[in-house]
Write an enzyme that holds these catalytic residues in place. Structure first.
Site, PDB file in Angstrom:
ATOM      1  N   SER A   9     -41.176  38.621 -30.843  1.00 39.61           N
ATOM      2  CA  SER A   9     -40.995  38.910 -29.340  1.00 39.61           C
ATOM      3  C   SER A   9     -42.179  39.763 -28.989  1.00 39.61           C
ATOM      4  O   SER A   9     -42.036  41.055 -29.327  1.00 39.61           O
ATOM      5  CB  SER A   9     -39.381  39.619 -28.744  1.00 39.61           C
ATOM      6  OG  SER A   9     -39.661  40.055 -27.416  1.00 39.61           O
ATOM      7  N   HIS A  67     -38.123  33.575 -22.388  1.00 31.93           N
ATOM      8  CA  HIS A  67     -36.564  34.295 -21.797  1.00 31.93           C
ATOM      9  C   HIS A  67     -36.676  34.570 -20.302  1.00 31.93           C
ATOM     10  O   HIS A  67     -37.404  35.771 -20.646  1.00 31.93           O
ATOM     11  CB  HIS A  67     -36.464  34.471 -23.276  1.00 31.93           C
ATOM     12  CG  HIS A  67     -35.082  35.568 -23.059  1.00 31.93           C
ATOM     13  ND1 HIS A  67     -34.666  36.488 -23.923  1.00 31.93           N
ATOM     14  CD2 HIS A  67     -33.826  35.718 -22.274  1.00 31.93           C
ATOM     15  CE1 HIS A  67     -33.431  37.252 -23.244  1.00 31.93           C
ATOM     16  NE2 HIS A  67     -32.843  36.734 -22.375  1.00 31.93           N
ATOM     17  N   GLY A 177     -31.841  40.079 -30.227  1.00 34.90           N
ATOM     18  CA  GLY A 177     -31.477  41.918 -30.024  1.00 34.90           C
ATOM     19  C   GLY A 177     -31.537  42.521 -31.216  1.00 34.90           C
ATOM     20  O   GLY A 177     -29.810  42.125 -31.726  1.00 34.90           O
ATOM     21  N   GLY A 198     -38.422  42.147 -31.652  1.00 37.96           N
ATOM     22  CA  GLY A 198     -39.827  42.414 -31.323  1.00 37.96           C
ATOM     23  C   GLY A 198     -39.919  43.780 -32.317  1.00 37.96           C
ATOM     24  O   GLY A 198     -41.300  43.613 -32.904  1.00 37.96           O
ATOM     25  N   SER A 199     -39.679  44.876 -32.127  1.00 39.53           N
ATOM     26  CA  SER A 199     -39.538  46.034 -32.660  1.00 39.53           C
ATOM     27  C   SER A 199     -40.074  45.617 -34.121  1.00 39.53           C
ATOM     28  O   SER A 199     -40.556  46.804 -34.703  1.00 39.53           O
ATOM     29  CB  SER A 199     -39.052  47.308 -32.583  1.00 39.53           C
ATOM     30  OG  SER A 199     -37.635  46.960 -32.140  1.00 39.53           O
TER      31      SER A 199
HETATM   32  C1  DX5 Z   1     -34.356  42.052 -25.121  1.00 40.82           C
HETATM   33  C2  DX5 Z   1     -35.275  40.969 -24.960  1.00 40.82           C
HETATM   34  C3  DX5 Z   1     -34.951  40.567 -26.518  1.00 40.82           C
HETATM   35  C4  DX5 Z   1     -36.677  41.855 -27.133  1.00 40.82           C
HETATM   36  C5  DX5 Z   1     -35.714  41.639 -27.807  1.00 40.82           C
HETATM   37  O1  DX5 Z   1     -34.022  41.689 -23.253  1.00 40.82           O
HETATM   38  O2  DX5 Z   1     -34.299  39.838 -24.441  1.00 40.82           O
HETATM   39  O3  DX5 Z   1     -36.258  39.924 -26.299  1.00 40.82           O
HETATM   40  O4  DX5 Z   1     -37.838  42.035 -26.597  1.00 40.82           O
HETATM   41  O5  DX5 Z   1     -36.118  43.269 -28.499  1.00 40.82           O
HETATM   42  P1  DX5 Z   1     -36.143  44.650 -30.590  1.00 40.82           P
HETATM   43  O6  DX5 Z   1     -36.573  43.136 -31.864  1.00 40.82           O
HETATM   44  O7  DX5 Z   1     -36.422  45.046 -30.038  1.00 40.82           O
HETATM   45  O8  DX5 Z   1     -34.678  44.516 -30.324  1.00 40.82           O
HETATM   46 ZN    ZN Z   2     -35.906  37.973 -25.216  1.00 38.43          ZN
END
Ligand code: DX5
Ligand code: ZN
Length: 221
Positions: A9, A67, A177, A198-199
Site C-alpha cells: 500500500s 481503494h 489493514g 503498507g507500513s
Molecule cells: C487504511 C488503508 C490501508 C492502509 C494499510 O485505511 O485502507 O490500505 O494503507 O496500512 P497498514 O498496512 O500500515 O495497516
Molecule cells: Zn486500503
C-alpha cells in the site's frame, strides 16, 4: 509455492521518492500496488487523487488496485480509470446503488471491487458477490495506516472466503489493514488471497526488498 499475492500500500511510502519506492517494490516481487484514496469526508484524512495514480502508472506495469475511501464515488470513477487503475474497490457504505456502481466500473473496463468497514454487517455485501472481481475485507477501521489488525475480523475473512468460493468466476479475497510479520499467517489461514501491507513494507527499517522477502516467506507456509 503459495499463490498468495502481496500488494504494498503506497500510503506508507515516502512521497518525496514515490516512484523510486514503487520501482523497488516491483523489483522485489510485489504483485499489485494498493492505492488508498481518501477524501476527508468518508474518512477524516485526505491522501491523494487520480494524478498520483497516473504518476504511479508511469513507473510500473503491475496491477493498480485503487481503494476509494470517498463519498462521491460515481462522479470520480472515470478519472481513476483514465489515470491507469486496473481495479477499483468501493465501500458499500458510500454508494446508494452498489449494483449500478459495480456494473459501471466493469463497463469502464476495469475490475470491480467491494469492501466494508469492520463495523458494517457482512449482509451488506453478500447480495453483490456475483458482480465483483475483488472482495476487500478491512481488518482495521479505514482511514489510517499503521493500525493493529482487529482479530475479530478473522472469522469474517473465513466466512466471506467460503461464500466467494461458491460463486462461479475468478473473484479474489483481499485483506487490508494491520498486516505484518505477526499477523499475515492468520489472515492467509483464514482465506486471504491478496495481502495489502503498507507500513510493514514501506516502513521497514531494513528496506522494502527485505520486508517483502520476509512477508513472502510467511505467505508460503
Ligand atoms: C487504511 C488503508 C490501508 C492502509 C494499510 O485505511 O485502507 O490500505 O494503507 O496500512 P497498514 O498496512 O500500515 O495497516
Ligand atoms: Zn486500503
Amino acid at each position: 509455492m503459495s499463490d498468495v499475492l502481496i500488494a504494498p500500500s503506497v500510503l506508507a511510502a515516502d512521497f518525496a521518492v514515490l516512484g523510486e519506492q514503487v520501482r523497488e517494490a516491483e523489483l522485489a516481487g510485489a504483485d499489485w500496488f494498493h492505492i488508498d484514496v481518501m477524501d476527508g469526508h468518508f474518512v477524516p484524512a485526505i491522501s491523494f487523487g487520480a494524478p498520483v495514480v497516473r504518476g504511479i502508472r508511469g513507473v510500473t506495469s503491475l496491477p493498480l488496485d485503487v481503494h476509494l475511501m470517498i463519498d462521491s464515488v460515481d462522479s470520480q470513477l472515470e478519472a481513476f480509470v483514465s489515470a491507469g487503475a486496473n481495479s477499483i474497490t468501493v465501500h458499500v457504505e458510500a454508494i446508494s446503488d452498489p449494483a449500478a456502481t459495480l456494473r459501471k466500473i466493469r463497463e469502464l473496463g476495469v475490475r470491480p471491487g467491494l469492501t466494508l468497514r469492520p463495523t458494517t454487517s457482512v449482509d451488506e455485501v453478500l447480495p453483490y458477490l456475483d458482480l465483483i472481481d475483488i472482495l476487500l475485507v478491512m481488518t482495521v477501521e479505514p482511514g489510517l495506516g499503521g493500525q493493529e489488525l482487529l482479530p475479530e475480523m478473522l472469522p469474517r475473512i473465513e466466512l466471506l472466503s467460503g461464500r466467494l468460493r461458491q460463486i462461479p468466476g475468478e473473484s479474489i479475497l483481499v485483506v487490508d489493514g494491520g498486516l505484518n510479520e505477526s499477523t499475515i499467517t492468520q489472515a492467509v489461514s483464514a482465506g486471504a488471497q491478496v495481502i495489502v501491507a503498507g507500513s510493514a513494507v514501506f516502513g521497514a527499517t531494513d528496506g522494502i526488498s527485505a520486508a517483502l522477502a520476509r512477508l513472502r516467506v510467511l505467505t508460503s507456509v
